[in-house]
Design a protein around this motif. Structure first.
Motif: not given
Length: 610
Positions: A597-598, A508-510, A581-583, A310-311
């Motif tokens: 990821q709080p 995508t990790v970041e 997951r991306l957050s 995702d981007f």
């Protein structure tokens, strides 16, 4: 620490002899290499680096030839005794090049080829002993599961593993001198850092001297005990790395240092000048797997190349995609350009789904987005003139008359800095930098809104890369292009990209703004990439704390939980059970890491992805 003197090159001259006369390629080259010492050679394309490497390996052939000087190897003059030089080549003097994929026979297993080489240089050794020695060396260069990998074919090895296998192929004869010619240039930063560390260990363990030929000054300084700077066929400077960096004596060396992109210079952060309300390309939940045969040919397995990516890319901006070899960057490029369709998810260009477009629709879309490939040699048809190559896209899209196409080709050649005199020339005689300018001109000729650059500068030396980056900046200011830079070169991405996605094993990790990623990365993998990036600056991230060892897990058999957990210094139990997951990780950035990821931030993720 170095040992006894091994190689002494004295006033070496190499000439190019043709019917038009004699041209000096190398002039009065003098240097020494001791046992267990690594001497780096740096210089731009055409400086004579590869000619020097091939001369020492006794690989020169007419019209090139040694015209003067001596090459003393363990006290014996190889110039005066060509027969001795040929006998030592491949045995006492070994060579490793920068194209491992093309160096081995694809129809034979890697182990069989190494055994064949060993038995050729040591006819008396048995097959059993040769196999044992090959497996020992594969383990020594940290090929995982060396006994099993011994039986695999070259296509089953990653780029980093292939380069290690070629080092084994060179070391199998126990050479006293190893010539490493641009062996890290095609590799991403983490694998390249492992190879440099390995080179140092092998030099000490096997009492081997190393000539390390390189196109990157930071890499040469990281790897070498002493660095030799070549310019126009001459040695202009030789110093230990620290002295060379802080007290360069020659103007050419000073220029090389001055033009290096800076990773952590506060003034180099590219501004975000794109319209964040208007994505030109959106990637939503894109995944792609490939069906391949199992080893031995019994049945098939799925390689998960791209997973839930995702981007957004905003109009007028530069978006970077970075990661190790095998992380899915090139597979993603094929999906972005419509060369392949995803198994799930969608790629939207200006609101149109590229993945589901018909052939006619895709052709119309491709007038507005173009791809510039990595290989400056294989991407241009060798039998077509420059003019014909540039006019071909106009013909395909039925744009203009013959005269108008000719005028447009001349115009775009001028814009990218190509002489009009090259219009009727074949690409054969062009340098790598000129070839990439042809590739850029071919992409520009349709006046696209988006250019996708897939490792476009990785085959060029540091000087040519700087020239091409200046060209891209000028063209963007002039035409308002949007760029996607797919690259393993973090210094280039730092200079030109305003937002960057980091990929690992297809995910995508970041995704973060430039400054956030380089100064405060949220994902441990991003920090590992930055710790391995070659630079002359003081590092913000210590390699001994961040640098990765080994290879990523197989994309065929992904482990449960986070796919980075087996290499992460901060992994805990949850990481091995659940996949993050991306957050939001703050400052407009996203990361796929439980450490960032709080629960209060998870609700922000969907908004940031819009």
């Amino acid at each position: 620490m170095t040992g006894d003197s091994l190689l002494s090159v004295q006033n070496l001259c190499v000439d190019l002899n043709t019917s038009a006369g004699r041209t000096a390629i190398l002039r009065d080259i003098s240097f020494e290499i001791a046992t267990r010492q690594i001497v780096g050679v740096i210089g731009e394309s055409g400086s004579g680096k590869t000619v020097l490497a091939r001369t020492l390996a006794s690989w020169l052939s007419p019209p090139l030839g040694v015209s003067a000087g001596r090459i003393l190897f363990q006290g014996r003059d190889l110039v005066a005794d060509p027969g001795l030089a040929k006998r030592l080549s491949g045995r006492e003097i070994a060579y490793v090049g920068g194209n491992p994929a093309g160096a081995l026979d694809p129809t034979m297993t890697v182990g069989a080829q190494i055994v064949e080489k060993l038995r050729a240089v040591r006819p008396g050794i048995s097959v059993t002993d040769a196999r044992k020695r090959a497996i020992e060396l594969l383990s020594a260069v940290r090929i995982p599961a060396a006994r099993q990998r011994f039986h695999e074919y070259p296509f089953q090895y990653s780029g980093g593993m292939m380069q290690r296998a070629m080092i084994v192929d060179a070391l199998i004869s126990d050479p006293a001198l190893l010539i490493a010619d641009n062996i890290t240039q095609p590799l991403d930063v983490t694998i390249a850092a492992q190879i440099l560390k390995l080179l140092r260990e092998l030099a000490n363990e096997f009492d081997t001297g190393v000539l390390f030929v390189c196109s990157s000054l930071p890499v040469a300084c990281d790897a070498s005990d002493r660095v030799m700077v070549l310019h126009e066929g001459q040695v202009v400077e030789q110093q230990p790395p620290t002295a060379l960096i802080h007290q360069p004596r020659h103007a050419y060396t000073q220029g090389l240092i001055a033009e290096l992109p800076r990773l952590w210079d506060e003034t180099t952060t590219p501004p975000m000048h794109g319209d964040t309300r208007q994505p030109i390309m959106s990637v939503r939940g894109v995944s792609r797997s490939y069906s391949v045969r199992k080893p031995g040919g019994l049945g098939k397995v799925q390689v998960q190349a791209v997973r839930q990516v995702d981007f957004d890319v905003y109009a007028g901006d530069n978006f970077g995609v970075v990661g190790e070899s095998g992380c899915g960057k090139s597979s993603l490029m094929r999906l972005l350009t419509g060369l392949e369709q995803p198994d799930s998810g969608e790629v939207l260009f200006e609101g149109t789904n590229v993945s589901t477009s018909s052939s006619a629709e895709l052709r119309r879309l491709r007038r507005r987005f173009q791809l510039v490939l990595q290989d400056p040699y294989g991407s241009l048809p060798p039998q077509s003139t420059i003019g014909a190559i540039l006019e071909e896209p106009l013909k395909i899209h039925r744009i203009g008359t013959a005269r108008e196409r000719r005028a447009r080709a001349a115009e775009v050649m001028n814009e990218v800095g190509l002489s009009p005199s090259l219009y009727h020339e074949l690409p054969t005689g062009l340098s790598a930098g000129q070839r990439q300018r042809v590739n850029v001109a071919r992409a520009m000729i349709l006046e696209p809104r988006l250019l996708i650059m897939d490792e476009t500068l990785s085959a060029l030396d540091q000087t040519e890369q700087g020239k091409m980056l200046n060209l891209f900046e000028r063209l963007q200011a002039q035409h308002g292009f949007t760029y996607i830079f797919i690259s393993h070169d973090l210094a280039m991405v730092r200079r030109v990209c305003s937002r960057i996605a980091v990929m690992y094993l297809g995910e995508t990790v970041e995704v973060a703004p430039n400054r956030k990623l380089f100064f405060d990365p949220a994902h441990p993998y991003s920090r590992a990439l930055l710790s391995a990036a070659p630079t002359l600056e003081q590092r913000r991230y210590r390699p001994e704390e961040c640098l990765l060892e080994g290879e990523p897990p197989s994309p065929i058999e992904l482990p449960p939980g986070c796919s980075f957990a087996n290499r992460c210094p901060h992994a805990f139990d949850r990481c091995r059970l659940e996949s993050p997951r991306l957050s939001s990780s703050g400052d407009g950035a996203l990361s796929a890491c439980f450490l960032h990821q709080p629960s209060s931030q998870r609700a922000m993720t969907a908004e940031l992805l819009r």
